[in-house]
Design an enzyme around this catalytic site. Sequence first.
Site, PDB file in Angstrom:
ATOM      1  N   CYS A   1     -63.164  15.841 -57.855  1.00  0.00           N
ATOM      2  CA  CYS A   1     -62.025  14.952 -57.595  1.00  0.00           C
ATOM      3  C   CYS A   1     -62.126  14.288 -56.223  1.00  0.00           C
ATOM      4  CB  CYS A   1     -60.734  15.746 -57.700  1.00  0.00           C
ATOM      5  SG  CYS A   1     -60.546  16.956 -56.360  1.00  0.00           S
TER       6      CYS A   1
ATOM      7  N   ARG B   1     -69.491  24.978 -50.185  1.00  0.00           N
ATOM      8  CA  ARG B   1     -70.506  23.921 -50.143  1.00  0.00           C
ATOM      9  C   ARG B   1     -71.665  24.246 -49.198  1.00  0.00           C
ATOM     10  NH1 ARG B   1     -69.999  18.954 -47.379  1.00  0.00           N
ATOM     11  NH2 ARG B   1     -71.331  17.282 -48.135  1.00  0.00           N
TER      12      ARG B   1
ATOM     13  N   HIS C   1     -64.781   9.968 -50.531  1.00  0.00           N
ATOM     14  CA  HIS C   1     -65.717   9.578 -49.464  1.00  0.00           C
ATOM     15  C   HIS C   1     -65.172   8.346 -48.758  1.00  0.00           C
ATOM     16  CE1 HIS C   1     -69.017  11.053 -52.453  1.00  0.00           C
ATOM     17  NE2 HIS C   1     -68.539  12.075 -51.774  1.00  0.00           N
TER      18      HIS C   1
HETATM   19 FE1  CFM Z   1     -74.260  12.765 -50.940  1.00  0.00          FE
HETATM   20 FE2  CFM Z   1     -74.890  14.088 -52.883  1.00  0.00          FE
HETATM   21 FE3  CFM Z   1     -72.340  13.839 -52.095  1.00  0.00          FE
HETATM   22 FE4  CFM Z   1     -74.125  15.223 -50.589  1.00  0.00          FE
HETATM   23 FE5  CFM Z   1     -73.314  17.523 -51.824  1.00  0.00          FE
HETATM   24 FE6  CFM Z   1     -74.129  16.373 -54.081  1.00  0.00          FE
HETATM   25 FE7  CFM Z   1     -71.585  16.128 -53.367  1.00  0.00          FE
HETATM   26 MO1  CFM Z   1     -72.560  18.389 -54.134  1.00  0.00          MO
HETATM   27  S1  CFM Z   1     -75.878  14.203 -51.069  1.00  0.00           S
HETATM   28  S2  CFM Z   1     -72.607  13.854 -50.067  1.00  0.00           S
HETATM   29  S3  CFM Z   1     -74.086  17.220 -49.805  1.00  0.00           S
HETATM   30  S4  CFM Z   1     -73.652  12.454 -52.980  1.00  0.00           S
HETATM   31  S5  CFM Z   1     -74.583  18.253 -53.269  1.00  0.00           S
HETATM   32  S6  CFM Z   1     -75.769  14.950 -54.603  1.00  0.00           S
HETATM   33  S7  CFM Z   1     -72.403  16.395 -55.227  1.00  0.00           S
HETATM   34  S8  CFM Z   1     -71.330  17.867 -52.291  1.00  0.00           S
HETATM   35  S9  CFM Z   1     -70.377  14.412 -52.849  1.00  0.00           S
HETATM   36  C1  HCA Z   2     -67.932  18.839 -55.018  1.00  0.00           C
HETATM   37  C2  HCA Z   2     -68.746  19.771 -54.161  1.00  0.00           C
HETATM   38  C3  HCA Z   2     -70.035  20.138 -54.813  1.00  0.00           C
HETATM   39  C4  HCA Z   2     -69.842  21.046 -56.002  1.00  0.00           C
HETATM   40  C5  HCA Z   2     -71.086  21.762 -56.372  1.00  0.00           C
HETATM   41  C6  HCA Z   2     -71.268  22.234 -57.767  1.00  0.00           C
HETATM   42  C7  HCA Z   2     -70.904  20.871 -53.758  1.00  0.00           C
HETATM   43  O1  HCA Z   2     -68.437  17.862 -55.545  1.00  0.00           O
HETATM   44  O2  HCA Z   2     -66.755  19.077 -55.130  1.00  0.00           O
HETATM   45  O3  HCA Z   2     -70.710  21.688 -58.704  1.00  0.00           O
HETATM   46  O4  HCA Z   2     -72.040  23.163 -57.890  1.00  0.00           O
HETATM   47  O5  HCA Z   2     -72.007  20.449 -53.526  1.00  0.00           O
HETATM   48  O6  HCA Z   2     -70.424  21.860 -53.203  1.00  0.00           O
HETATM   49  O7  HCA Z   2     -70.715  18.983 -55.208  1.00  0.00           O
END
Ligand code: CFM
Ligand code: HCA
Length: 530
Positions: A51, A85, A183
């Site tokens: 979300c 995370r 974001h």
């Molecule tokens: Fe960029 Fe990602 Fe994301 Fe990320 Fe992450 Fe991710 Fe995420 Mo999980 S690199 S910031 S550190 S888009 S792993 S692939 S989904 S938290 S919002």
């Molecule tokens: C998020 C955080 C997440 C979840 C990871 C997962 C992360 O998107 O809310 O589904 O295992 O990297 O901690 O992407």
Amino acid sequence: MSAKEQVLENYSSRVYKNRKEHMVEVNNNDNNNMITANVRAVPGIMTHRGCCYAGCKGVVLGPIKDAVQIVHGPIGCSFYAWGTRRHKAKKVEDTDHYLQYCFSTDMQEADIVFGGEKKLKKAIEEAMDIFHPSTIFICSTCPVGLIGDDIHAVARWAETEYGIKCIAFSCEGYKGVSQSAGHHIANNQLMRFVIGEGDREPKSKFSVNILGEYNIGGDGWETERILKRIGYEVVSVFTGDSSIEDLKNAHKANLSIVQCHRSINYIAEMLETKYGVSWLKGNFVGVEATIKTLRDIAKFFNDPEMTARTEDVIADEINLIEDDMEYYKSKLKGKKAVLYVGGSRAHHYQLLLNDLGITTLLAGYEFGHRDEYEGREVIPTIKPDADSKNIESITVEPDQEKYHLYLPEEEVNRLKEENFLGYYGGMVKDMKDGTYMVDDLNHFETEEFIRLLKPDIFFSGIKDKFVAQKSGVLSRQLHSYDYSGPYAGFRGAVNFARDITMGIYTPAWGLTKAPWKTTPTLVGTLGGEA
Ligand code: CFM
Ligand code: HCA
């Protein structure tokens, strides 16, 4: 029939029509890899997305170590964000450090009915009494938007009352269609209230920001180690192991290196417009990718000594990992992978897999936009819809006092035309024809693609991990790294190769048989028959 057609065939015509736009069989020759992304999931489908609150509080703000981040909402949302995370940070002397805590207003039914602002103020008072922070963030969860608590007014109250910085983020979970909206909201507020406030001059002209690096499993530390070894000054990292003081000074750097484009491209762009800081897309995941990024940075700074130093460091780092990488490659060559991650890693990790001789059969993002798939060239053709229009988009003007350019304007423009600066080509150009890109891969499709493509390894997150394992296929988490890491840079590549090799050569999941496949779990008669 292609795997894609076989999966789609199971759907009703309405769902078929929707989902087929989210699946592309890559063909880089006809140059038409158009995909539908960043739109609502089909209601009722088991999506693996998160979300808006997760994207704002969890992803972009979470790693900032010296702000008390109060989650205004029911306790579940906070529990979820409490360390899961793995964005690591070190305690630094004279800097507050709150990452081990989890601050929540723990909203109850009465707060939902009568309003939660009083409780939020109380939480701030308590935080001030106990911790005396210099910065507080307030992050909204779903109910806050529904009942209309004015968190921004509370933030202004806290600033006057305590003389601190207090920033409110209206990142209610339901906003937008995924983490991506969060974001954007986080980027906007950091630009408004943090970036540009510092006056710490970099010591060196070789000064950089690392944008979109959250130090998961220590990745940012490995990236910084390499950059510092060459002689760069890292002014700020957004936001892995960062402090407000560092972020305030981001405008002082001469270049921003963008690791995760999706989560931070807004700040990269605004830093350039307002302060003249150019950005280039880098990638420190994968040995070849790291080398290319280091050479690109050297090309930007265009200094013979730094260029030579870059080559020396590359040669030395390679020398240290070469034998290990060769060994793991001999173990992994020819294996096949599927990757499904948020908005960046499904691309970046393909390059590390290439280093190891592993082929990618399918890759997808939970919430990447078309630019992460097809490249920034498609941005002008993306039509905004009602959901994306709901997310505030701010514009900035050049700051007369603080605007500075490292390269002359004509040179910057030339490098932009070359797609060297301010450009990201997306994932598709690094994918082979005949492989698949699937957006917002859901639970059903995960099962089906695993059955049809038979990968040796499935990279994803906690929600989809068990789908793979139950299918007898090895799973590795590319979000949390299954508690391992770092995976970035030179040393990280070896860690990754080691973990994958251990997994592949421990084929436990393929050896298990579900109990109901050997003995009936239900015994009885149906219509008189056994
Ligand atoms: Fe960029 Fe990602 Fe994301 Fe990320 Fe992450 Fe991710 Fe995420 Mo999980 S690199 S910031 S550190 S888009 S792993 S692939 S989904 S938290 S919002
Ligand atoms: C998020 C955080 C997440 C979840 C990871 C997962 C992360 O998107 O809310 O589904 O295992 O990297 O901690 O992407």
